[in-house]
Each structure stands twice: as structure tokens, then as C-alpha cells.
Design a protein around this motif. Sequence first.
Motif, short mmCIF file in Angstrom:
data_model
loop_
_atom_site.label_atom_id
_atom_site.label_comp_id
_atom_site.label_asym_id
_atom_site.label_seq_id
_atom_site.Cartn_x
_atom_site.Cartn_y
_atom_site.Cartn_z
N ASP A 73 11.53 -26.27 -20.70
CA ASP A 73 12.32 -26.99 -19.95
C ASP A 73 12.69 -26.07 -18.56
O ASP A 73 13.34 -26.73 -17.79
N ALA A 74 12.09 -25.21 -18.59
CA ALA A 74 12.38 -24.34 -17.31
C ALA A 74 11.43 -24.95 -16.17
O ALA A 74 10.49 -25.67 -16.54
N SER A 75 11.56 -24.57 -14.84
CA SER A 75 10.65 -24.76 -13.69
C SER A 75 9.87 -23.68 -13.37
O SER A 75 10.51 -22.40 -13.62
N TYR A 76 9.01 -23.77 -12.50
CA TYR A 76 8.02 -22.72 -12.40
C TYR A 76 7.51 -22.79 -11.02
O TYR A 76 7.34 -24.02 -10.50
N TYR A 77 7.26 -21.56 -10.51
CA TYR A 77 6.38 -21.25 -9.20
C TYR A 77 5.36 -20.49 -9.57
O TYR A 77 5.41 -19.71 -10.59
N LEU A 78 4.05 -20.91 -9.29
CA LEU A 78 2.69 -20.12 -9.60
C LEU A 78 2.27 -19.63 -8.42
O LEU A 78 1.73 -20.09 -7.53
N PHE A 79 2.10 -18.16 -8.62
CA PHE A 79 1.68 -17.39 -7.27
C PHE A 79 0.62 -16.55 -7.79
O PHE A 79 0.47 -15.83 -8.80
N ILE A 80 -0.51 -16.74 -7.04
CA ILE A 80 -1.78 -15.88 -7.32
C ILE A 80 -1.70 -14.60 -6.56
O ILE A 80 -1.58 -14.68 -4.95
N THR A 81 -1.74 -13.50 -7.01
CA THR A 81 -1.63 -12.18 -6.43
C THR A 81 -2.55 -11.43 -6.73
O THR A 81 -2.86 -10.08 -6.33
N GLU A 82 -3.48 -11.59 -7.65
CA GLU A 82 -4.58 -10.76 -8.34
C GLU A 82 -6.03 -11.32 -8.09
O GLU A 82 -6.12 -12.58 -8.24
N TYR A 83 -6.84 -10.66 -7.55
CA TYR A 83 -8.07 -10.98 -7.61
C TYR A 83 -8.88 -10.53 -8.65
O TYR A 83 -9.20 -9.27 -8.85
N ASP A 84 -9.05 -11.33 -9.59
CA ASP A 84 -9.79 -10.59 -10.98
C ASP A 84 -10.98 -9.77 -10.84
O ASP A 84 -11.15 -8.90 -11.48
N PRO A 85 -12.08 -10.12 -9.97
CA PRO A 85 -13.24 -9.34 -9.97
C PRO A 85 -13.22 -7.83 -9.69
O PRO A 85 -14.00 -7.03 -9.66
N THR A 86 -12.06 -7.55 -8.86
CA THR A 86 -12.09 -6.29 -8.22
C THR A 86 -10.55 -5.71 -8.54
O THR A 86 -9.76 -6.57 -8.97
N GLU A 87 -10.38 -4.63 -8.55
CA GLU A 87 -9.02 -3.88 -8.62
C GLU A 87 -8.91 -2.99 -7.52
O GLU A 87 -9.51 -1.83 -7.39
N THR A 88 -7.83 -3.52 -6.51
CA THR A 88 -7.58 -2.88 -5.37
C THR A 88 -6.23 -2.66 -4.86
O THR A 88 -5.38 -3.56 -5.34
N PRO A 89 -5.71 -1.65 -4.06
CA PRO A 89 -4.39 -1.42 -3.99
C PRO A 89 -3.54 -2.44 -3.39
O PRO A 89 -2.44 -2.84 -3.42
N VAL A 90 -4.38 -3.57 -2.36
CA VAL A 90 -3.64 -4.51 -1.68
C VAL A 90 -2.96 -5.42 -2.76
O VAL A 90 -2.22 -6.36 -2.34
N GLU A 91 -3.70 -5.54 -3.86
CA GLU A 91 -2.97 -6.59 -4.78
C GLU A 91 -1.56 -6.28 -5.28
O GLU A 91 -0.53 -7.12 -5.29
N GLU A 92 -1.16 -4.65 -5.29
CA GLU A 92 0.24 -4.33 -5.22
C GLU A 92 0.89 -5.03 -3.93
O GLU A 92 2.32 -5.59 -4.21
N SER A 93 0.49 -5.27 -2.83
CA SER A 93 1.23 -5.59 -1.75
C SER A 93 1.15 -6.94 -1.84
O SER A 93 2.27 -7.79 -1.53
N TYR A 94 0.27 -7.74 -2.25
CA TYR A 94 0.21 -9.19 -2.57
C TYR A 94 1.37 -9.50 -3.53
O TYR A 94 2.13 -10.53 -3.37
N TRP A 95 1.26 -8.78 -4.54
CA TRP A 95 2.59 -9.00 -5.43
C TRP A 95 4.02 -8.70 -4.64
O TRP A 95 4.84 -9.77 -5.20
N VAL A 96 4.19 -7.82 -4.00
CA VAL A 96 5.42 -7.76 -3.50
C VAL A 96 5.74 -8.90 -2.54
O VAL A 96 6.73 -9.54 -2.50
N GLU A 97 4.80 -9.23 -1.73
CA GLU A 97 5.08 -10.55 -0.95
C GLU A 97 5.28 -11.75 -1.51
O GLU A 97 6.21 -12.44 -1.20
N ALA A 98 4.63 -11.92 -2.75
CA ALA A 98 5.04 -13.03 -3.66
C ALA A 98 6.49 -12.73 -4.12
O ALA A 98 7.04 -13.96 -4.30
N ALA A 99 6.94 -11.64 -4.85
CA ALA A 99 7.97 -11.61 -4.98
C ALA A 99 9.32 -11.81 -4.27
O ALA A 99 10.44 -12.44 -4.20
#
Length: 533
Positions: free
Chosen positions: A239-265
Motif C-alpha cells: 500500500d506504499a506509493s512509488y516513484y520509479l527512476f531509471i539511473t542505470e544503463y544496463d549494457p555498460t558500466e560507467t561513472p556517469v551512472e553514479e551521477s544519474y543516481w545522485v540527481e535522481a536522489a
Amino acid sequence: MKFNFLLFLLLISSVMFSQEDAWVYFKSKPNAQSYLDNPLNMLSARSLERRTNQSIALNSTDAPIEASYINQVKLSSGITIKAKSKWLNALHIQGTQGNVLALKSLSFVDKVVFADRTLNTTSKKVSTDQVNKTSDKLKTTIDYAYGSSGSQIQMLNGQILHQQNKTGSGKIIAVLDAGFPGVNTAQPFKKLVDNHQILGGYDFVNRNENFYTGDDHGTMVLSTMGGYKENALVGTAPDASYYLFITEYDPTETPVEESYWVEAAEKADSLGVDIITTSLGYFAFDNPNYSHLYSDMNGSTNFISRGAEIAFSKGIIVVASAGNEGNKAEPHIGAPADAVSVITVGGVTASKTKSSFSSIGPSYDGRIKPDVMALGSSAVISDALGTIRVADGTSFSCPIMAGMIACLWQAFPSKTNKEIRQMILASSDRYNSPNNSYGYGIPNFGATLGVETFETSSSLFSVFPNPVQTTVSFLFQSDTASISIYSVLGQKVIEKQITNQNPNLSIEMLKSGLYFYTFEADGLHKTGKIIKQ
């Protein structure tokens, strides 16, 4: 000779013109006060309410980055802006080494930090040969097509919260992951969609609002909290409510994904989210020059971990998976699991033994990690097609825990995030003797309500709520049971048969005080005390 000279020129060109990831940090926020004077221009009313309830003051980290700084960096030669962070007053950029270094000449730039540490003049050259290519964007192993989700809730004694109608209602969870295909169409998510519990989302990788796309890892993660299919899957916070944020691009692993994560947070914070759950982790990257070292896992080095810690300082509970590297040459937790205040969740089997793949601690600076454990082997999930399956990974122990935290916070709405975190640790079965494989152990969410719980290999028994005002309930596995209630003088005041379908006993007629009970069912005999309020 000519060949060698040409080769030398090619090598020099490669160094000069290759694109590097870096962060440019600014010295100040000259217009911060105007935002602090008008907080609704930067934060929602719900975000401000969360801070007020926890006595958290606004500060300059809440204000946006100075727009003129962003524009000047954007107009700089050869620079591409990939992400931004108001909390860290920084931009994630890409450009050649020379173009990035040229930003230092801007008067408002504090420093430039390359993702490749060997390009930072204050860093020593280090070898990353010992770091295998790993990805804590945790993969799943599908075993078979159907299962019951009861064990992953009962392991945490979470059914007690559910039976008290603490199912996450009124709490908002942000899920930061790789994609959510099928959430808008698959049957196990129908309840969430129909009841408008998906409040929104965003794809930070592709910069658009289509978040029902990408890798289905996020879909499976969400299902352990919000999924609902009768007799098959009940999430820990349906019964919780949710926001869904994509911060990870699955085919690659790059440092910018950490920055996407912080921006989403930061976005989650501004929207008034209570809990962030993330089954992502970063240690090694595709470019080994960008990879972290174990010495980085100190809670204060990695960009994502610093962002997670700031999120906690804003009153948010951050829950992160420990990682699936327990069997690897580098078995330690990644980032943001290394952050001090993040609740890092490892995985156990149904028998409560550590899943062999679950990453271990300590953090590099010696802190206990992971913090707690939940089911990570054969966790029950839904995929994007709505098929109920089981899968392995701390990717699932993490949201299982996050959902129960939402239920707990609903039960104690006046508690701060620090108090809720401590309640969880204190209820765990290894709290007095933690270690870096199990952390503080498996939490007992029933114990947080003062519920008396007993578990053996063949039975599960609990009495709740206790203290009680009108009706006490008994959780047991037999069809029927006999209950007797005695006064402190030994006088039997109630005797009644109850069933598993209707396990409730009214004690409304009793005066306030201490009573004792006996419970008999199919050879199971229990005694205990009940406090009538």
C-alpha cells in the motif's frame, strides 16, 4: 622509423583527444539565500514537511546550482554536461583532458576531479589489475516459475505489521534502478496502477519521462515491495506509493551512472520521498582506469556514496543492496553500500545462512557492513510479463527490507529516520555480536511492536498487539487452538477456542493490568503474559 613515428603520433592523439569523465565543482551558490527565503521554489510541501517533522534545517545544499555557472561550462570548448548535483554543487562532464583542465581557469570553479584517478595531480598511480570486472547492478538467476512469498515476509516477522494494517500506506518509496518495463501492464502491478500508487518517474539516462522501459531488473525489484497476486506474491509494502527512476544503463558500466543516481536522489528529496531503495552498486567499470578500489569504500570518497549520505541528512532512509560479489576475488561491498548511514542489506537463504554470493564488509575504514540481512536466495518476484518466479541476489533482499521499513515507519510516524534505522538494527538477531558477513543480522519487525514471537523449524507462533486495549490476536499454523487467560492471582477469567481463520480474542471486558495466557494447539504449548491497557 617512419612507422614508429606515426605510431607515436597516434598514441599522442589518443591521449589528447579521448573523452574523459570528470566532475567540476563550484565554489559557491551566490543566489542560495533567495531560494532559502522561498523554499517552495526548490522543494515540495511534502519535502518541507518531512524536514520539519525531523527538525532538519534547510541549507545551501538545497539550493540549485547557479544557472550562469552551468551555462558557462556548457559553452566551454569540447565540454558535454551529462548530469548535475545541487547537493555536491558539481556537474558531471565529458571532454578531452585538456578541455576539462581548461575549466580550472573559470573564477567560480573550485576543482576538477577526473574519474580516472591517474589524471588527478594529487593522486598516485595505482594498479587496478586486482579488480575484476564486476557489476553490482545485480543480475538474477531464475530457478522455477512459481512460489510463495510468505517466507520472505515471515523471516522478518513482517506479517505482524501487515496484520496491524501497517502495509506502507502514506509512505513514498523511490526506486532507483535500470528500468521498469511491464509495470504498467503486468497483472501483479495492477493494484498499484489502479490505485494510482505509481506517482511518477523519470529516465535520467535518456532524459525522458518514459520510465516503463529499460532493463526489467527494476520491475522485479519493485515486485517484492508493491507486487500483489493473491496466493502467489504479496509485496512487503503493497500500500506504499512509488516513484520509479531509471539511473542505470544496463549494457555498460560507467561513472556517469553514479551521477544519474545522485540527481535522481535529489529529485526524490524534492518530491517528498520517505525511502530510497536501490539495488545498484558500483565498484569496477568497463574502463578499468575508472574502477574503484577497496580503499575507496570508506563512505566519503565515491560520488554516489556522498550523495546517499546527504539524502539521509535530509531525513530520507536510504536502503542499498550489499552486492553479489561474495564469491569473487574482490568480495567487499561497493558504493553506495559503503555509506555510513545507508542501510546495507545482504542476502540469506531460507535457512537464514548467508547466501554465498552476498558481498561482505567491513567498509575500508572498518565499519560493520552489511547492516542487516533478508532473503536473497530464491526470493519470490514478478517479471515484466507478470510471471511469478524466484530469483537470487541482494537485489531482492534490499527491496524486501525497504518495504518492511515503510510499514514500520507507518507504525511510528513521529520517529526520525535515525530512530527508525536504530530500531531496525536493535531488533536484529546479531545486534550484540555483529560481524562483517551478517552485519547485525535479520531484523524482527514484530519485536518493534512489542510482539512476542516464537519460531521453530515446524511452527510459527506470535501474540499481538501487546500491550493491548480490546482484542489480542494469535498467529499459529494449526487449524484450531485453545486459549485460557488467568489473572495474577491464578483465576481463569477467559477460556475460548479460536481458529486460524479467526484468531482474535476479545479482552475488552477485563480491567487494565497484567494477565497470563496458555495456548494449546496440536501439541504446541505456549505460555506468556498480556498487558491490558
